[in-house]
Design an enzyme around this catalytic site. Structure first.
Site, PDB file in Angstrom:
ATOM      1  N   ARG A   1       2.158  84.786 -13.383  1.00 40.26           N
ATOM      2  CA  ARG A   1       2.542  83.379 -13.402  1.00 40.26           C
ATOM      3  C   ARG A   1       3.752  83.286 -12.364  1.00 40.26           C
ATOM      4  O   ARG A   1       3.724  82.874 -11.360  1.00 40.26           O
ATOM      5  CB  ARG A   1       2.500  82.632 -14.372  1.00 40.26           C
ATOM      6  CG  ARG A   1       1.390  82.000 -14.846  1.00 40.26           C
ATOM      7  CD  ARG A   1       1.504  81.699 -16.274  1.00 40.26           C
ATOM      8  NE  ARG A   1       1.440  83.029 -17.061  1.00 40.26           N
ATOM      9  CZ  ARG A   1       0.212  83.751 -17.172  1.00 40.26           C
ATOM     10  NH1 ARG A   1      -0.775  83.006 -16.831  1.00 40.26           N
ATOM     11  NH2 ARG A   1       0.121  84.935 -17.733  1.00 40.26           N
ATOM     12  N   THR A   2       4.718  83.993 -12.767  1.00 41.52           N
ATOM     13  CA  THR A   2       6.125  83.739 -12.132  1.00 41.52           C
ATOM     14  C   THR A   2       6.057  84.512 -10.843  1.00 41.52           C
ATOM     15  O   THR A   2       6.551  83.612  -9.911  1.00 41.52           O
ATOM     16  CB  THR A   2       7.240  84.417 -13.204  1.00 41.52           C
ATOM     17  OG1 THR A   2       7.303  83.917 -14.364  1.00 41.52           O
ATOM     18  CG2 THR A   2       8.574  84.337 -12.481  1.00 41.52           C
TER      19      THR A   2
ATOM     20  N   LYS B   1      13.918 108.378  -5.735  1.00 40.85           N
ATOM     21  CA  LYS B   1      14.592 109.689  -5.075  1.00 40.85           C
ATOM     22  C   LYS B   1      16.169 109.517  -5.504  1.00 40.85           C
ATOM     23  O   LYS B   1      17.090 110.303  -4.927  1.00 40.85           O
ATOM     24  CB  LYS B   1      14.642 109.202  -3.621  1.00 40.85           C
ATOM     25  CG  LYS B   1      13.280 109.190  -2.829  1.00 40.85           C
ATOM     26  CD  LYS B   1      13.608 109.296  -1.381  1.00 40.85           C
ATOM     27  CE  LYS B   1      12.361 108.703  -0.495  1.00 40.85           C
ATOM     28  NZ  LYS B   1      12.865 108.371   0.960  1.00 40.85           N
TER      29      LYS B   1
ATOM     30  N   ARG C   1      12.917  90.031 -11.294  1.00 36.86           N
ATOM     31  CA  ARG C   1      12.676  90.176 -12.831  1.00 36.86           C
ATOM     32  C   ARG C   1      12.736  91.610 -13.019  1.00 36.86           C
ATOM     33  O   ARG C   1      12.520  92.428 -12.276  1.00 36.86           O
ATOM     34  CB  ARG C   1      11.259  89.992 -12.846  1.00 36.86           C
ATOM     35  CG  ARG C   1      10.600  90.281 -14.343  1.00 36.86           C
ATOM     36  CD  ARG C   1       9.396  89.527 -14.824  1.00 36.86           C
ATOM     37  NE  ARG C   1       9.201  88.405 -14.983  1.00 36.86           N
ATOM     38  CZ  ARG C   1       8.286  87.643 -15.765  1.00 36.86           C
ATOM     39  NH1 ARG C   1       7.347  88.359 -16.112  1.00 36.86           N
ATOM     40  NH2 ARG C   1       8.311  86.551 -15.952  1.00 36.86           N
TER      41      ARG C   1
ATOM     42  N   HIS D   1      15.529  83.262 -18.478  1.00 33.97           N
ATOM     43  CA  HIS D   1      14.649  83.035 -17.702  1.00 33.97           C
ATOM     44  C   HIS D   1      14.682  81.519 -17.320  1.00 33.97           C
ATOM     45  O   HIS D   1      13.767  80.581 -17.556  1.00 33.97           O
ATOM     46  CB  HIS D   1      12.896  83.184 -18.539  1.00 33.97           C
ATOM     47  CG  HIS D   1      11.908  83.371 -17.507  1.00 33.97           C
ATOM     48  ND1 HIS D   1      11.889  83.139 -16.303  1.00 33.97           N
ATOM     49  CD2 HIS D   1      10.594  83.651 -17.887  1.00 33.97           C
ATOM     50  CE1 HIS D   1      10.727  83.300 -15.675  1.00 33.97           C
ATOM     51  NE2 HIS D   1       9.971  83.589 -16.667  1.00 33.97           N
TER      52      HIS D   1
HETATM   53  C1  NCD Z   1       7.118  84.652 -19.878  1.00 38.25           C
HETATM   54  C2  NCD Z   1       8.009  85.721 -19.611  1.00 38.25           C
HETATM   55  O1  NCD Z   1       7.860  86.849 -18.859  1.00 38.25           O
HETATM   56  O2  NCD Z   1       9.232  85.812 -20.507  1.00 38.25           O
HETATM   57  N1  NCD Z   1       6.125  84.598 -19.245  1.00 38.25           N
HETATM   58  C3  NCD Z   1       6.265  84.013 -18.026  1.00 38.25           C
HETATM   59  O3  NCD Z   1       7.426  83.965 -17.287  1.00 38.25           O
HETATM   60  N2  NCD Z   1       5.426  82.787 -17.848  1.00 38.25           N
HETATM   61  C4  NCD Z   1       6.832  84.927 -21.480  1.00 38.25           C
HETATM   62  C5  NCD Z   1       5.876  86.149 -22.017  1.00 38.25           C
HETATM   63  O4  NCD Z   1       5.697  86.762 -21.325  1.00 38.25           O
HETATM   64  O5  NCD Z   1       5.730  85.835 -23.272  1.00 38.25           O
END
Ligand code: NCD
Length: 370
Positions: A83-84, A112, A133, A166
Site C-alpha cells: 500500500r505505501t 558492493k 522505507r 510512519h
Molecule cells: C504498516 C507498516 O508498514 O507499518 N503498513 C502500512 O504501511 N500500510 C502496518 C503493518 O505492516 O502492519
C-alpha cells in the site's frame, strides 16, 4: 542542519529537530509526526478534498498531471510494502511526477560495499524527492542530514522507519478519521481505541502523536502488557490534552469507541530469541463484536491484516480500512504538492473552476467541519 555534526543533530530536542526539518513553517523533509501542526493538518485536509474533487474529470486529471511533471521521485523501499509503495507511486502519477524505485538492496551497489550515505547522495543526484522505507530507526533522519550536508538537498519522506514512525500513514489516518466524522461533529471529543502491538507498531506511534492536535480526545491504548506503547509517546500524550487510558481489556471498551484502530503483531521486529505469536485473539475484532459498536464507529487498520480483523466485517458500513487505503494516495499527493509549494496554485485552479461553473455552495468541497 548544515552546520551541525550528526552527533549534535541526533541529540537535539524534537522541537529543534522540527525547526531544522521544516522550511517556512511547513515540513520539507517529512520524517516525524511531530513536524505536523494543526494548521498544516487543516490545510492538508482541505487540499486533499480539493484534489479528489478535481480528479473527478478528465480535464481535472490532466491539470493535476501538469503540476509537477518536471520532478522525479525515488521510491527506496528496503522493507516489504504494498500500500505505501503503491499509494506513493500513484500519488506521483496523479501529479505527473516520474518515479523510479529500488526495492531490493541486493540489486543496488550497497552489495558492493557502498555506504547507505553514498547511495542516498546518488539518489539525490537524479531525483527531486526521496521516499524511503527502511527497517532501521533513524535512517531517514540520517538521510536528510546527509543531503543537507551535500551540495544537492532534496526532500526525504519517511515511508516507515523501523518500529519508530510512519508519519505519512498518520496523515492519511487523520484524514480518514475526519472524513468518517464529518456528519458526527468532527474529530473533536472522540474516543479512539488503538489496539494490538503498540510496542512496535509505527503507525499507532505516529497517529497517537498527531492526535494531540485535536481537542477532547480520549485514547484507549489496548494491548497485552508485553506490547504496551512505549513511554516516549505516553509522556507526550500526557503533556497534551489527550486523556490516556491503558487497558488490556479490549472488548470491554468497544461500546464507547467512536473509532477502533486495529494493528497486527509486528513480528518482523522480533529480535533473536524472542518469537512473538502471530496473532492476538483477545485483541481481534469479529463479526459478533459489531453489535457492541456504535452506529458510526469507524473501524480502521493500516493493513496488511492477519486474524485481528475478520473479513466478514468488510462490507459493514463502519469498516473504513479500504477507504483508508485509498485515502493514502490522495493524502500523499496533497502532501507532495505542499512540499513543492504548489498548493496555492491548485487551490486557485479549483476556485476558478468553481467560479466558472457557478457551483452551488453545497456542491463544493468547502472547509468542512473539523
Ligand atoms: C504498516 C507498516 O508498514 O507499518 N503498513 C502500512 O504501511 N500500510 C502496518 C503493518 O505492516 O502492519
Amino acid at each position: 542542519m548544515k552546520t551541525h555534526n550528526w552527533n549534535d543533530f541526533i541529540s537535539f530536542s524534537t522541537e529543534k529537530k522540527v525547526s531544522l526539518l521544516n522550511r517556512n513553517d511547513r515540513p520539507y523533509h517529512c520524517l516525524l509526526a511531530q513536524q505536523f501542526d494543526r494548521s498544516f493538518l487543516d490545510s492538508l485536509y482541505h487540499l486533499t478534498n480539493v484534489i479528489r474533487a478535481i480528479s473527478k474529470s478528465k480535464q481535472g486529471n490532466l491539470y493535476l498531471q501538469s503540476t509537477l511533471p518536471h520532478k522525479k521521485a525515488m521510491l527506496y523501499f528496503m522493507q516489504p510494502s504494498t500500500r505505501t509503495y503503491l499509494s506513493f507511486r500513484t500519488a506521483c502519477q496523479i501529479l505527473g511526477i516520474q518515479t523510479s524505485d529500488v526495492r531490493d538492496s541486493s540489486i543496488s551497489s550497497e552489495v558492493k560495499g557502498e555506504s547507505n550515505e553514498d547511495t542516498l547522495r546518488t539518489f539525490s543526484s537524479y531525483f527531486d524527492f526521496i521516499i524511503m522505507r527502511h527497517p532501521e530507526e533513524g535512517i531517514a533522519e540520517r538521510a536528510a542530514w546527509v543531503l543537507e550536508n551535500s551540495d544537492r538537498t532534496v526532500p526525504v519522506l519517511n515511508a516507515g522507519s523501523g518500529k519508530d514512525q510512519h508519519p505519512t500513514q498518520a496523515l492519511l489516518d487523520i484524514y480518514t478519521l475526519r472524513r468518517s466524522f464529518e456528519n458526527f461533529g468532527g474529530l473533536k471529543d472522540k474516543t479512539i481505541i488503538l489496539a494490538g502491538d503498540l510496542l512496535r507498531g509505527r503507525t499507532v506511534r505516529s497517529l497517537a502523536q498527531m492526535l494531540t492536535h485535536f481537542d477532547g480526545i480520549k485514547l484507549i491504548l489496548s494491548s497485552p502488557e508485553k506490547f504496551k506503547m512505549r513511554n516516549d509517546v505516553i509522556d507526550l500524550l500526557k503533556m497534551s490534552s489527550v486523556e490516556v487510558i491503558e487497558s488490556d481489556k479490549f472488548k470491554e471498551h468497544l461500546p464507547e469507541a467512536d473509532a477502533i484502530y486495529m494493528t497486527r503483531v509486528q513480528d518482523e521486529h522480533d529480535t533473536e530469541g524472542f518469537k512473538s505469536e502471530r496473532s492476538l485473539p483477545d485483541f481481534s475484532l469479529t463479526e459478533a463484536d459489531l453489535k457492541n459498536l456504535k452506529e458510526h464507529t469507524a473501524i480502521m487498520h493500516p493493513l496488511p491484516r492477519r486474524n485481528e480483523l475478520d473479513p466478514a466485517i468488510d462490507n459493514d458500513p463502519r469498516a473504513k480500512y479500504w477507504r483508508q487505503e485509498r485515502n493514502g494516495m490522495w493524502s500523499r499527493a496533497a502532501l507532495m504538492l505542499m512540499i513543492a509549494n504548489k498548493d496555492s496554485e491548485v487551490l486557485n485552479y479549483w476556485n476558478e473552476i468553481c467560479r466558472q461553473v457557478n457551483h452551488t455552495a453545497k456542491a463544493l468541497p468547502r472547509k468542512r467541519q473539523l
